[in-house]
Design a protein around this motif. Structure first.
Motif, PDB file in Angstrom:
ATOM      1  N   VAL A 269      -4.294 -27.752  -4.127  1.00 24.57           N
ATOM      2  CA  VAL A 269      -5.251 -28.829  -4.390  1.00 24.57           C
ATOM      3  C   VAL A 269      -5.119 -29.212  -5.683  1.00 24.57           C
ATOM      4  CG1 VAL A 269      -7.003 -28.158  -2.869  1.00 24.57           C
ATOM      5  CG2 VAL A 269      -7.166 -26.914  -4.939  1.00 24.57           C
TER       6      VAL A 269
ATOM      7  N   LEU B 181     -12.541 -32.716  -1.194  1.00 25.35           N
ATOM      8  CA  LEU B 181     -12.006 -31.532  -0.828  1.00 25.35           C
ATOM      9  C   LEU B 181     -12.985 -31.147   0.428  1.00 25.35           C
ATOM     10  CD1 LEU B 181     -10.902 -29.183  -3.736  1.00 25.35           C
ATOM     11  CD2 LEU B 181      -9.679 -30.731  -2.376  1.00 25.35           C
TER      12      LEU B 181
ATOM     13  N   GLU C 146     -10.161 -26.432   2.549  1.00 26.07           N
ATOM     14  CA  GLU C 146      -9.480 -26.502   1.179  1.00 26.07           C
ATOM     15  C   GLU C 146     -10.217 -25.510   0.148  1.00 26.07           C
ATOM     16  OE1 GLU C 146      -7.345 -30.809   1.044  1.00 26.07           O
ATOM     17  OE2 GLU C 146      -9.686 -30.736   1.283  1.00 26.07           O
TER      18      GLU C 146
END
Length: 182
Positions: A119, A127, A131
């Motif tokens: 990420v 996000l 994630e």
């Protein structure tokens, strides 16, 4: 007036005492609150902040996350700048994400993740839960209590349905036996 000067002096003294040592503080006038500037101080954690903070500048530090609840006392906050920090976007960053969604959506738009690698450089606001990773204890204790209560209620309902189905089956058998004996 002497009273006004005394009140102003008292307010300034209180504000100065409440100012974190690693930051600079500026009064925004009587009863208006404080501007706390902790930017570019190489901070690795958020210092204890006065409750009357109106403007908070934490940009360009070494913050990787903020403990859950650390900013909840800042009820009169109007502006927050928290970008340019090496944010670690695992599940512990969820508190900051949700807090900024409520308090300052523009600030959330400026936050980018530094770690973990998948990420890196992604905006925090984009996000998803997947994630952010899985934390063992994501649910608060009260949610877990409701979970167990609901689980017990569901198990009770299933057992009741099984008993009702068994009773219906048994009653049909009994009716058939009564009909045959006639």
């Amino acid at each position: 007036t002497v009273m006004g000067f005394t009140m102003s002096l008292l307010f300034h003294m209180t504000a100065t005492e409440a100012c974190p040592p690693s930051c600079s503080c500026k009064s925004l006038g009587e009863m208006k609150g404080l501007q706390i500037d902790c930017s570019s101080r190489k901070l690795t954690e958020v210092p204890a902040l006065p409750v009357d903070t109106k403007r908070l500048y934490l940009q360009n530090n070494s913050l990787t996350s903020i403990p859950a609840g650390a900013l909840d006392s800042l009820r009169s906050l109007e502006e927050v700048k928290i970008f340019d920090n090496p944010w670690n976007c695992d599940c512990r960053i969820l508190y900051l994400k949700l807090w900024l969604e409520d308090v300052s959506a523009p600030s959330l738009a400026n936050i980018r993740c530094a770690t973990p690698a998948p990420v890196r450089m992604k905006p925090l606001r984009q996000l998803s839960g997947n994630e952010l990773g899985i934390c063992k204890r994501l649910l608060p204790i009260k949610c877990l209590e409701f979970f167990w209560r609901d689980l017990i209620l569901i198990a009770g309902a299933i057992i009741t349905l099984i008993l009702v189905a068994w009773a219906l089956k048994f009653s049909k058998k009994l009716v058939c036996q009564i009909n045959l004996s006639r």
